[in-house]
Design a protein around this motif. Structure first.
Motif, PDB file in Angstrom:
ATOM      1  N   GLN A  14       0.832  -1.207   0.000  1.00 51.27           N
ATOM      2  CA  GLN A  14       0.000   0.000   0.000  1.00 51.27           C
ATOM      3  C   GLN A  14       0.868   1.259   0.000  1.00 51.27           C
ATOM      4  OE1 GLN A  14      -2.541  -0.382   3.392  1.00 51.27           O
ATOM      5  NE2 GLN A  14      -3.717  -2.094   2.530  1.00 51.27           N
ATOM      6  N   HIS A  15       1.936   1.201   0.767  1.00 51.75           N
ATOM      7  CA  HIS A  15       2.859   2.345   0.824  1.00 51.75           C
ATOM      8  C   HIS A  15       3.468   2.583  -0.558  1.00 51.75           C
ATOM      9  CE1 HIS A  15       5.869   5.105   2.413  1.00 51.75           C
ATOM     10  NE2 HIS A  15       6.813   4.383   1.806  1.00 51.75           N
ATOM     11  N   ALA A  16       3.917   1.497  -1.203  1.00 52.74           N
ATOM     12  CA  ALA A  16       4.522   1.618  -2.529  1.00 52.74           C
ATOM     13  C   ALA A  16       3.513   2.121  -3.556  1.00 52.74           C
ATOM     14  CB  ALA A  16       5.092   0.267  -2.958  1.00 52.74           C
ATOM     15  N   GLU A  17       2.282   1.619  -3.477  1.00 54.59           N
ATOM     16  CA  GLU A  17       1.257   2.032  -4.435  1.00 54.59           C
ATOM     17  C   GLU A  17       0.955   3.520  -4.311  1.00 54.59           C
ATOM     18  OE1 GLU A  17      -1.222   1.517  -7.619  1.00 54.59           O
ATOM     19  OE2 GLU A  17       0.206   0.094  -6.738  1.00 54.59           O
ATOM     20  N   ARG A  18       0.953   4.000  -3.082  1.00 52.44           N
ATOM     21  CA  ARG A  18       0.699   5.427  -2.853  1.00 52.44           C
ATOM     22  C   ARG A  18       1.778   6.278  -3.527  1.00 52.44           C
ATOM     23  NH1 ARG A  18       2.807   8.281   1.751  1.00 52.44           N
ATOM     24  NH2 ARG A  18       1.965  10.400   1.848  1.00 52.44           N
ATOM     25  N   ASP A  40      10.226  11.238  -7.077  1.00 53.15           N
ATOM     26  CA  ASP A  40      10.434  11.121  -8.523  1.00 53.15           C
ATOM     27  C   ASP A  40      11.877  10.707  -8.835  1.00 53.15           C
ATOM     28  OD1 ASP A  40       9.354  11.766 -11.342  1.00 53.15           O
ATOM     29  OD2 ASP A  40      11.221  12.915 -11.238  1.00 53.15           O
ATOM     30  N   ARG A  41      12.836  11.297  -8.121  1.00 51.39           N
ATOM     31  CA  ARG A  41      14.238  10.910  -8.335  1.00 51.39           C
ATOM     32  C   ARG A  41      14.461   9.449  -7.988  1.00 51.39           C
ATOM     33  NH1 ARG A  41      15.263  16.047  -6.019  1.00 51.39           N
ATOM     34  NH2 ARG A  41      15.580  15.081  -3.961  1.00 51.39           N
ATOM     35  N   CYS A  42      13.871   9.027  -6.853  1.00 52.31           N
ATOM     36  CA  CYS A  42      14.071   7.644  -6.408  1.00 52.31           C
ATOM     37  C   CYS A  42      13.532   6.651  -7.442  1.00 52.31           C
ATOM     38  CB  CYS A  42      13.390   7.417  -5.063  1.00 52.31           C
ATOM     39  SG  CYS A  42      14.168   8.314  -3.701  1.00 52.31           S
ATOM     40  N   ARG A  47      16.046   4.305  -9.915  1.00 55.05           N
ATOM     41  CA  ARG A  47      15.388   3.027 -10.195  1.00 55.05           C
ATOM     42  C   ARG A  47      15.209   2.191  -8.927  1.00 55.05           C
ATOM     43  NH1 ARG A  47      12.990   3.945 -14.954  1.00 55.05           N
ATOM     44  NH2 ARG A  47      14.460   4.828 -16.444  1.00 55.05           N
ATOM     45  N   LEU A  48      14.760   2.843  -7.852  1.00 53.61           N
ATOM     46  CA  LEU A  48      14.509   2.131  -6.595  1.00 53.61           C
ATOM     47  C   LEU A  48      13.070   1.648  -6.563  1.00 53.61           C
ATOM     48  CD1 LEU A  48      16.307   4.557  -4.085  1.00 53.61           C
ATOM     49  CD2 LEU A  48      17.234   2.503  -5.172  1.00 53.61           C
ATOM     50  N   ASP A  49      12.837   0.548  -5.828  1.00 50.73           N
ATOM     51  CA  ASP A  49      11.499  -0.044  -5.697  1.00 50.73           C
ATOM     52  C   ASP A  49      11.013   0.170  -4.271  1.00 50.73           C
ATOM     53  OD1 ASP A  49       9.203  -1.497  -5.575  1.00 50.73           O
ATOM     54  OD2 ASP A  49      10.065  -3.369  -6.336  1.00 50.73           O
ATOM     55  N   PRO A  50       9.952   0.985  -4.066  1.00 52.81           N
ATOM     56  CA  PRO A  50       9.501   1.269  -2.695  1.00 52.81           C
ATOM     57  C   PRO A  50       8.933   0.058  -1.975  1.00 52.81           C
ATOM     58  CG  PRO A  50       7.939   2.136  -4.290  1.00 52.81           C
ATOM     59  CD  PRO A  50       9.134   1.678  -5.074  1.00 52.81           C
ATOM     60  N   ALA A  51       8.551  -0.998  -2.699  1.00 54.53           N
ATOM     61  CA  ALA A  51       7.985  -2.184  -2.055  1.00 54.53           C
ATOM     62  C   ALA A  51       9.053  -3.199  -1.674  1.00 54.53           C
ATOM     63  CB  ALA A  51       6.962  -2.846  -2.981  1.00 54.53           C
ATOM     64  N   HIS A 156       8.836   8.637   3.960  1.00 51.02           N
ATOM     65  CA  HIS A 156      10.011   7.886   3.542  1.00 51.02           C
ATOM     66  C   HIS A 156       9.682   7.047   2.298  1.00 51.02           C
ATOM     67  CE1 HIS A 156      11.413   8.825   7.659  1.00 51.02           C
ATOM     68  NE2 HIS A 156      12.625   8.716   7.118  1.00 51.02           N
ATOM     69  N   PHE A 157      10.654   6.880   1.434  1.00 49.59           N
ATOM     70  CA  PHE A 157      10.435   6.109   0.209  1.00 49.59           C
ATOM     71  C   PHE A 157      10.281   4.623   0.520  1.00 49.59           C
ATOM     72  CE2 PHE A 157      11.834   3.896  -3.643  1.00 49.59           C
ATOM     73  CZ  PHE A 157      11.038   4.508  -4.599  1.00 49.59           C
ATOM     74  N   PHE A 158      11.148   4.099   1.379  1.00 47.97           N
ATOM     75  CA  PHE A 158      11.071   2.681   1.741  1.00 47.97           C
ATOM     76  C   PHE A 158      10.185   2.509   2.972  1.00 47.97           C
ATOM     77  CE2 PHE A 158      15.193   2.492  -0.593  1.00 47.97           C
ATOM     78  CZ  PHE A 158      14.824   1.541  -1.538  1.00 47.97           C
TER      79      PHE A 158
END
Length: 704
Positions: A14-18, A40-42, A47-51, A156-158
């Motif tokens: 859910q965090h990543a989808e947001r 946007d940079r991340c 090319r980072l994946d928040p999930a 936070h991104f992660f």
């Protein structure tokens, strides 16, 4: 509750989808632009994946040591400020963190419990928190944005870091480049708006220290458009070479001079910035006992107040005017010296004005009583007899102590001043006795010498000794008897040899009789006890007034005969400190014209002629600032009898009754305004305003 990674993958999804949805839609003007650009940079640049679960990245021990060595002076300047900030925030589930420009943590202050729990997230020395590695976070995003940021939990991104809140500010080196990031990371869910302000203040203190550290061979020049801000966090600071050219400047200096970057000021001469040369400022600063002197912006009418000093290395080597030393500083655990303590621990590092050789704080001692005291003190201290100085607040006890040191056998050694009243009780022990490496959390890696060891071969000045806690009085007594110091965290004893001068505005024998001061320590301190006269009793009062005027307004400033008479007849309950403030205000009001009585509003003329003699105290507005204590002086009985009925008739019944109650309380507490304020549970300033409104002068009637 220990820190833990989320066990529910749905929450991470859910965090990543947001984040993905927000970035797809694009940044809107109403959102947090810094945060949106970071996400946007991340996603698109790094090319980072928040999930994705993130394993913390740590640099090798060798790399960490190399980074710490490269940033050694930055760490040294930041260490004490970070510890003080940590103590002020008083949150056990929090860390104050310093990173280099790669986002690698090079120093951290935290409780052992929180540090152990946060380590698995990479919140430890050697942890990498750059944005391209750790995603959006306080430290990394601050570096990327080159600006202060606050990142709250879900920002936070992660998802690993969504239980943390981070606030960070950049720290700039003397060249104007980012050299580090200062961050506070905690479990708090609240976005504390004041935290970025405190972090910004702390960063500016670190930056000022860094200028001092890297330019020890340069002349420090302190300035501000308002004299009360010189020697504070808000002052402009320049490092000036022997050729008069600017080597470094802090951000406040650039702002006040209307400049945007160091490139615009570097290598300019002092006389290209101000209507004074470096040599002129050095001479004027020395003659004014290092109180701010007036100068003007070159090619403009902007007025500044400035102080120029000799380089730190020259003073250590013994060259330059004695007494032109750096800040009188105070120590905290893990600390580097240099913080003004008080209700707010993060405050300006303010050097206390030093005396020129034989100075009284303003010129030389020309008062016969002071000259005799000075000769006596120098004679006895040369035989290791302690000197105890007594006198009102603002009477110049530290200045006198410096003059004693100047003419003593230990004059080549350091003059080390410790203000016992301004140190929190928890810091006095480490301040005086020092500590070994690792003595407590956040302690300096190499340990720290205390003030007593720093005074070895010189003079130790213990100001406001009456405010030292009783339990530490016993330790101090032992040091004075044995001439040995045992730093905190060790059993080793180190021999010391120093001259001792103490000072207090309180009556120590009374405190001894009340059980608030050790009798044995009092007799150990009072080898000889000297009472310094207040300003109103000094025969050189006119010379002090003129020297103060030059220091505050420049040599061109003039006093009218009536203004001089008004100044000479005033009782000066705040002594030289009050005189300085009065003349500073008068010079501002006169604005280059001759100073007359109309420019001395603080020295009001009382309505009753019999009540305007030198036995009266000034109105509350004329008193020195917070922390000063005005000692009441006697009022002639006739003046009291005349003043009370005349004043009482001007008030309504409620005010008259209130006035009578206050007069009774002043009598009950022997005219000690501080004690009356405590009894009424109001501040001293509030009480002073009330006394002024009810026409009560803060001085007791003479005993009949």
């Amino acid at each position: 509750m220990a820190l833990s990674l989320s066990s529910e993958s749905s929450s991470a999804d859910q965090h990543a989808e947001r984040i993905l949805n927000v970035v797809r839609v694009g940044a809107s003007g109403g959102g947090n632009e810094v945060l949106l650009r970071s996400w946007d940079r991340c996603l698109n640049d790094y090319r980072l994946d928040p999930a994705k679960r993130r394993d913390p990245l740590l640099v090798s021990q060798a790399s960490l040591e190399e980074r710490c060595a490269r940033q050694a002076d930055v760490i040294d300047c930041a260490r004490y400020e970070m510890t003080t900030l940590y103590q002020q925030l008083a949150d056990p589930e929090m860390a104050v963190v310093l990173t280099d420009t790669d986002g690698v943590i090079i120093h951290m202050v935290s409780s052992p419990e929180f540090a152990a729990e946060a380590a698995f997230l990479g919140l430890q020395c050697g942890g990498v928190w750059s944005e391209n590695q750790a995603g959006t976070n306080g430290m990394g995003t601050c570096l990327a944005a080159a600006a202060p940021v606050s990142i709250r939990r879900e920002d936070h991104f992660f998802s690993d870091f969504t239980q943390l809140t981070c606030s960070a500010v950049p720290v700039f080196d003397p060249a104007g480049r980012i050299t580090a990031v200062l961050d506070v990371t905690s479990r708090s869910s609240l976005m504390q708006q004041h935290l970025l302000v405190l972090l910004g203040m702390t960063a500016r203190m670190i930056e000022n220290r860094l200028i001092d550290q890297r330019f020890r061979d340069a002349h420090p020049l302190h300035f501000h458009s308002r004299p009360e801000f010189v020697y504070t966090l808000h002052e402009g600071k320049l490092a000036i070479g022997n050729d008069g050219r600017v080597l470094a400047a802090n951000r406040s200096a650039l702002f006040q001079l209307g400049l945007q970057s160091m490139d615009q000021i570097r290598s300019q001469r002092v006389d290209e910035l101000f209507q004074s040369s470096l040599e002129d400022m050095l001479v004027r600063s020395s003659s004014s006992s290092y109180h701010p002197v007036v100068t003007y912006r070159a090619g403009a009418s902007s007025r500044f107040f400035a102080v120029a000093r000799q380089p730190a290395t020259a003073l250590v080597a013994g060259s330059g005017p004695r007494g032109a030393i750096g800040p009188v500083a105070h120590l905290a655990p893990g600390g580097q010296a240099g913080q003004m303590p008080g209700a707010e621990l993060v405050a300006a590092a303010r050097p206390r004005p030093a005396a020129a050789r034989g100075g009284s704080g303003l010129g030389t001692f020309q008062d016969a009583r002071l000259q005799a005291h000075l000769q006596t003190a120098r004679r006895v201290i040369g035989r290791q007899t302690p000197v105890l100085l007594c006198g009102e607040t603002g009477a110049g006890k530290e200045v006198f102590a410096r003059a004693v040191h100047e003419g003593s056998p230990h004059a080549a050694g350091a003059f080390v001043a410790v203000n016992c009243a301004s140190l929190p009780e928890t810091l006095i022990e480490s301040e005086l006795f020092g500590y070994r490496a690792g003595a407590f959390t956040g302690a300096q890696r190499t340990g720290r010498r205390g003030k007593i060891l720093q005074a070895d071969g010189g003079t130790l000045f213990l100001d406001e000794i009456a405010d030292m806690p009783l339990e530490l009085q016993a330790r101090l007594l032992r040091v004075l008897d044995e001439r040995q110091v045992t730093p905190l965290g060790t059993e080793d004893t180190l021999p010391v040899d120093f001259q001792l001068i103490s000072a207090s505005h309180q009556h120590l024998p009374t405190m001894v009789s009340e059980g608030r001061f050790r009798e044995d320590l009092y007799y150990r301190l009072a080898g000889i006890e000297l009472q310094l006269p207040p300003l109103r009793e000094r025969s050189d009062r006119q010379e002090i007034i003129r020297a103060t005027l030059v220091a505050e307004a420049g040599a061109e400033a003039q006093l009218s005969p009536m203004a001089l008479q008004r100044l000479m007849s005033h009782p000066w309950p705040g002594n030289v400190r009050q005189l300085r403030h009065v003349l500073r205000t008068a010079a501002a009001l006169a604005d280059g014209q001759t100073i007359d009585c109309e420019h001395l509003p603080a020295l009001r003329v009382l309505p009753e002629p019999a009540a305007t003699g030198p036995g009266r105290l000034a109105a509350p507005e004329a008193l020195a600032g917070p922390g000063s204590v005005a000692t009441p002086t006697a009022l002639p009985p006739a003046a009291t009898a005349a003043a009370l009925p005349a004043a009482a008739g001007r008030f309504n019944p409620i005010q008259a009754n209130e006035r009578q109650v206050l007069l009774q309380m002043l009598e009950q507490y022997r005219w000690n305004v501080s004690n009356v304020a405590k009894a009424l549970d109001v501040s001293r300033n509030t009480l002073y305003r009330k006394l002024h409104k009810l026409d009560i002068d803060v001085c007791p009637p003479e005993p009949r």
